[in-house]
Scaffold this motif. Sequence first.
Motif, PDB file in Angstrom:
ATOM      1  N   ILE A  81     -28.672 -75.663  -6.960  1.00 33.81           N
ATOM      2  CA  ILE A  81     -27.313 -76.854  -6.781  1.00 33.81           C
ATOM      3  C   ILE A  81     -26.578 -75.971  -5.667  1.00 33.81           C
ATOM      4  O   ILE A  81     -26.285 -74.880  -5.700  1.00 33.81           O
ATOM      5  CB  ILE A  81     -26.407 -76.809  -8.314  1.00 33.81           C
ATOM      6  CG1 ILE A  81     -27.642 -77.100  -9.322  1.00 33.81           C
ATOM      7  CG2 ILE A  81     -25.593 -77.608  -8.213  1.00 33.81           C
ATOM      8  CD1 ILE A  81     -28.107 -78.238  -9.518  1.00 33.81           C
ATOM      9  N   VAL A 119     -34.473 -75.309  -9.776  1.00 35.02           N
ATOM     10  CA  VAL A 119     -33.745 -76.199  -8.912  1.00 35.02           C
ATOM     11  C   VAL A 119     -32.177 -75.490  -8.224  1.00 35.02           C
ATOM     12  O   VAL A 119     -31.551 -74.841  -9.146  1.00 35.02           O
ATOM     13  CB  VAL A 119     -33.289 -77.423  -9.819  1.00 35.02           C
ATOM     14  CG1 VAL A 119     -32.333 -78.280  -8.971  1.00 35.02           C
ATOM     15  CG2 VAL A 119     -34.322 -78.372  -9.995  1.00 35.02           C
ATOM     16  N   PHE A 156     -28.955 -80.343 -15.419  1.00 36.04           N
ATOM     17  CA  PHE A 156     -28.199 -80.709 -14.370  1.00 36.04           C
ATOM     18  C   PHE A 156     -27.993 -82.338 -14.237  1.00 36.04           C
ATOM     19  O   PHE A 156     -28.705 -83.008 -14.342  1.00 36.04           O
ATOM     20  CB  PHE A 156     -28.449 -79.941 -12.901  1.00 36.04           C
ATOM     21  CG  PHE A 156     -29.735 -80.511 -12.413  1.00 36.04           C
ATOM     22  CD1 PHE A 156     -29.561 -81.421 -11.510  1.00 36.04           C
ATOM     23  CD2 PHE A 156     -30.957 -80.061 -12.704  1.00 36.04           C
ATOM     24  CE1 PHE A 156     -30.999 -82.022 -10.894  1.00 36.04           C
ATOM     25  CE2 PHE A 156     -32.033 -80.487 -12.465  1.00 36.04           C
ATOM     26  CZ  PHE A 156     -32.145 -81.428 -11.297  1.00 36.04           C
ATOM     27  N   ALA A 178     -28.631 -81.132  -5.335  1.00 34.32           N
ATOM     28  CA  ALA A 178     -29.604 -80.627  -5.922  1.00 34.32           C
ATOM     29  C   ALA A 178     -30.965 -80.613  -5.168  1.00 34.32           C
ATOM     30  O   ALA A 178     -31.453 -81.721  -5.021  1.00 34.32           O
ATOM     31  CB  ALA A 178     -29.839 -81.198  -7.431  1.00 34.32           C
ATOM     32  N   ARG A 196     -21.624 -87.252  -7.019  1.00 33.78           N
ATOM     33  CA  ARG A 196     -22.154 -85.793  -7.362  1.00 33.78           C
ATOM     34  C   ARG A 196     -21.329 -85.028  -6.476  1.00 33.78           C
ATOM     35  O   ARG A 196     -21.080 -85.016  -5.492  1.00 33.78           O
ATOM     36  CB  ARG A 196     -23.741 -86.007  -6.975  1.00 33.78           C
ATOM     37  CG  ARG A 196     -24.637 -86.939  -7.272  1.00 33.78           C
ATOM     38  CD  ARG A 196     -25.075 -86.678  -8.733  1.00 33.78           C
ATOM     39  NE  ARG A 196     -26.266 -87.358  -9.216  1.00 33.78           N
ATOM     40  CZ  ARG A 196     -26.764 -87.324 -10.584  1.00 33.78           C
ATOM     41  NH1 ARG A 196     -25.841 -86.574 -11.218  1.00 33.78           N
ATOM     42  NH2 ARG A 196     -27.627 -88.273 -10.809  1.00 33.78           N
TER      43      ARG A 196
END
Length: 151
Positions: free
Chosen positions: A70, A68, A86, A101, A97
């Motif tokens: 970020i 993933v 995460f 992501a 946030r």
Amino acid sequence: MQHQSSDRLLLIEKVLILKSLSIFSETPENILADLAPLMQEEEYEQDSLVFPEGEIGDCMYIIHQGKVRIHKNNTILAVLGEKEVFGELSLLDAETRSASATCATDCTLFRIDQEPFYELIDSRPEIARGFIKILCQRLRAQNEKSVQSNN
């Protein structure tokens, strides 16, 4: 009867996954067995957005398989892999946030939502201790970085 044993094995597997995470490495297995049922398995295809920056977060994710990214806009802040976590701040504090992501590969993620997590913390304060410890370590590391960059 076979179905029940596969469910039990899945619970054990989830406990082992939780135990392998730095957040929960010192949390006893019997407590993790209470947390494991909260893990919701989700499948994502490559390039799928898990969540956008600015969205109100109320869950964290554990990467079971895949990677993933970020990122903020086009700037990649981190690429996370299996057994990494995460969005964990959103379990404690439902704020927006701080980054997006996106799945860098096809991914299997486990999601843990805030509401059932809070209910569990009421009866299992040890889970909160693991979280607090990791957050303190991150804060110290961040402070070290800022001290070094100022010298």
